[in-house]
Design a protein around this motif. Structure first.
Motif, short mmCIF file in Angstrom:
data_model
loop_
_atom_site.label_atom_id
_atom_site.label_comp_id
_atom_site.label_asym_id
_atom_site.label_seq_id
_atom_site.Cartn_x
_atom_site.Cartn_y
_atom_site.Cartn_z
N UNK A 81 0.97 -1.44 -0.13
CA UNK A 81 0.09 -0.24 -0.10
C UNK A 81 0.94 0.86 -0.38
N UNK A 82 2.36 1.01 0.03
CA UNK A 82 3.12 2.43 0.53
C UNK A 82 2.31 3.13 -0.93
N UNK A 83 2.56 4.45 -0.98
CA UNK A 83 1.98 5.44 -2.16
C UNK A 83 1.46 5.29 -3.14
N UNK A 84 -0.08 4.49 -2.23
CA UNK A 84 -0.71 4.19 -3.35
C UNK A 84 -2.36 4.77 -3.36
N UNK A 85 -2.46 4.58 -3.85
CA UNK A 85 -3.63 5.55 -4.39
C UNK A 85 -5.42 5.11 -4.33
N UNK A 86 -6.53 4.82 -4.70
CA UNK A 86 -7.60 3.93 -5.22
C UNK A 86 -8.51 5.64 -5.42
N UNK A 87 -8.60 6.16 -6.96
CA UNK A 87 -9.52 6.95 -7.53
C UNK A 87 -11.16 6.32 -6.99
N UNK A 88 -12.05 7.44 -7.05
CA UNK A 88 -12.73 6.87 -6.12
C UNK A 88 -13.81 8.05 -7.39
N UNK A 89 -14.84 7.55 -7.36
CA UNK A 89 -16.17 8.70 -7.80
C UNK A 89 -16.75 9.04 -6.83
N UNK A 90 -17.14 10.18 -6.40
CA UNK A 90 -18.02 11.32 -5.20
C UNK A 90 -18.44 12.08 -6.43
N UNK A 91 -20.34 11.50 -5.86
CA UNK A 91 -20.94 12.27 -6.28
C UNK A 91 -22.02 13.93 -5.98
N UNK A 92 -21.19 14.77 -6.49
CA UNK A 92 -21.48 15.97 -5.59
C UNK A 92 -22.86 17.07 -6.11
N UNK B 100 -8.59 8.75 -2.72
CA UNK B 100 -8.21 7.74 -1.84
C UNK B 100 -6.40 7.61 -1.26
N UNK B 101 -5.98 8.73 -0.49
CA UNK B 101 -4.22 7.89 -0.05
C UNK B 101 -4.41 7.81 0.82
#
Length: 216
Positions: free
Chosen positions: A47-58, A80-81
């Motif tokens: 997980x070091x340096x990992x980001x997970x991209x999430x779709x977020x409604x606004x 997400x960091x």
């Protein structure tokens, strides 16, 4: 498959958020990020340096139009960091990223694209869904429910839950709902990718307890 958390007092989350100069959404998403990190670490995933991209409604509807029917929302892509181990740094970084998105034109641009796609045919809609889905791993939304207790057939509803739609075969859906002074998290996963969403829920509850027991 799906699982949901225990009820958390909304006032407690609100007070912690205010003390740390963040929004309730920032804090809850930081809790989700920490839970996903714990889940992955427990399964020996780097997980070091990992980001997970999430779709977020606004939500783009102004307060003056709150009673009007129909939807008016854009979508943003929030990274997400996961790779940040320190909770303090994780909260600050997630808030920085979310603030940058809010200050950008991204929500309105995607809102316009969604409207344009909406007047096309099924083939274009399918291609658009696949495009959005290929850019993210998860979809996450925070919905404010009724502030006061509501009744059905004369009985008070003690709690409620909903599930965010997971279009484009996104493998993870995170739903956050506040209702009558409480807040609850729901997680729905592709059983082929994460067959035990209850483990993510357990990690989230532990993460929130540890985070709010210290003024990070």
């Amino acid at each position: 498959v799906c699982a949901w958390s225990k009820i958390m007092p909304l006032d407690q989350v609100k007070a912690f958020s205010k003390a740390n100069g963040a929004t309730i959404n920032d804090v809850l998403l930081t809790g989700v990020t920490g839970a996903l990190r714990s889940y992955m670490v427990g399964r020996k995933i780097e997980v070091d340096g990992l980001n997970i991209r999430a779709v977020v409604p606004v939500n783009l509807r102004p307060e003056s139009e709150i009673v009007k029917l129909g939807n008016r929302f854009g979508l943003v892509f929030l990274e997400l960091p996961i790779g940040i181990a320190n909770r303090n740094q994780r909260l600050r970084e997630l808030k920085r990223r979310m603030d940058a998105i809010k200050a950008s034109s991204e929500p309105m641009v995607i809102y316009g694209l969604l409207n344009a796609v909406g007047i096309t045919g099924p083939k274009i809609e399918s291609l658009a869904l696949k495009l959005f889905g290929s850019k993210a791993t998860a979809v996450m939304t925070n919905v404010p429910g009724p502030r006061e207790e509501i009744y059905l057939a004369g009985k008070a509803m003690r709690s409620m839950m909903f599930w965010v739609p997971q279009s484009a075969k996104l493998g993870l859906g995170v739903s956050i709902l506040s209702y009558a002074g409480q807040v609850r998290l729901g997680v729905a996963t592709d059983s082929g990718l994460a067959p035990d969403p209850e483990s993510i829920i357990e990690a989230f509850q532990k993460e929130m307890e540890q985070m709010m027991s210290h003024n990070v």
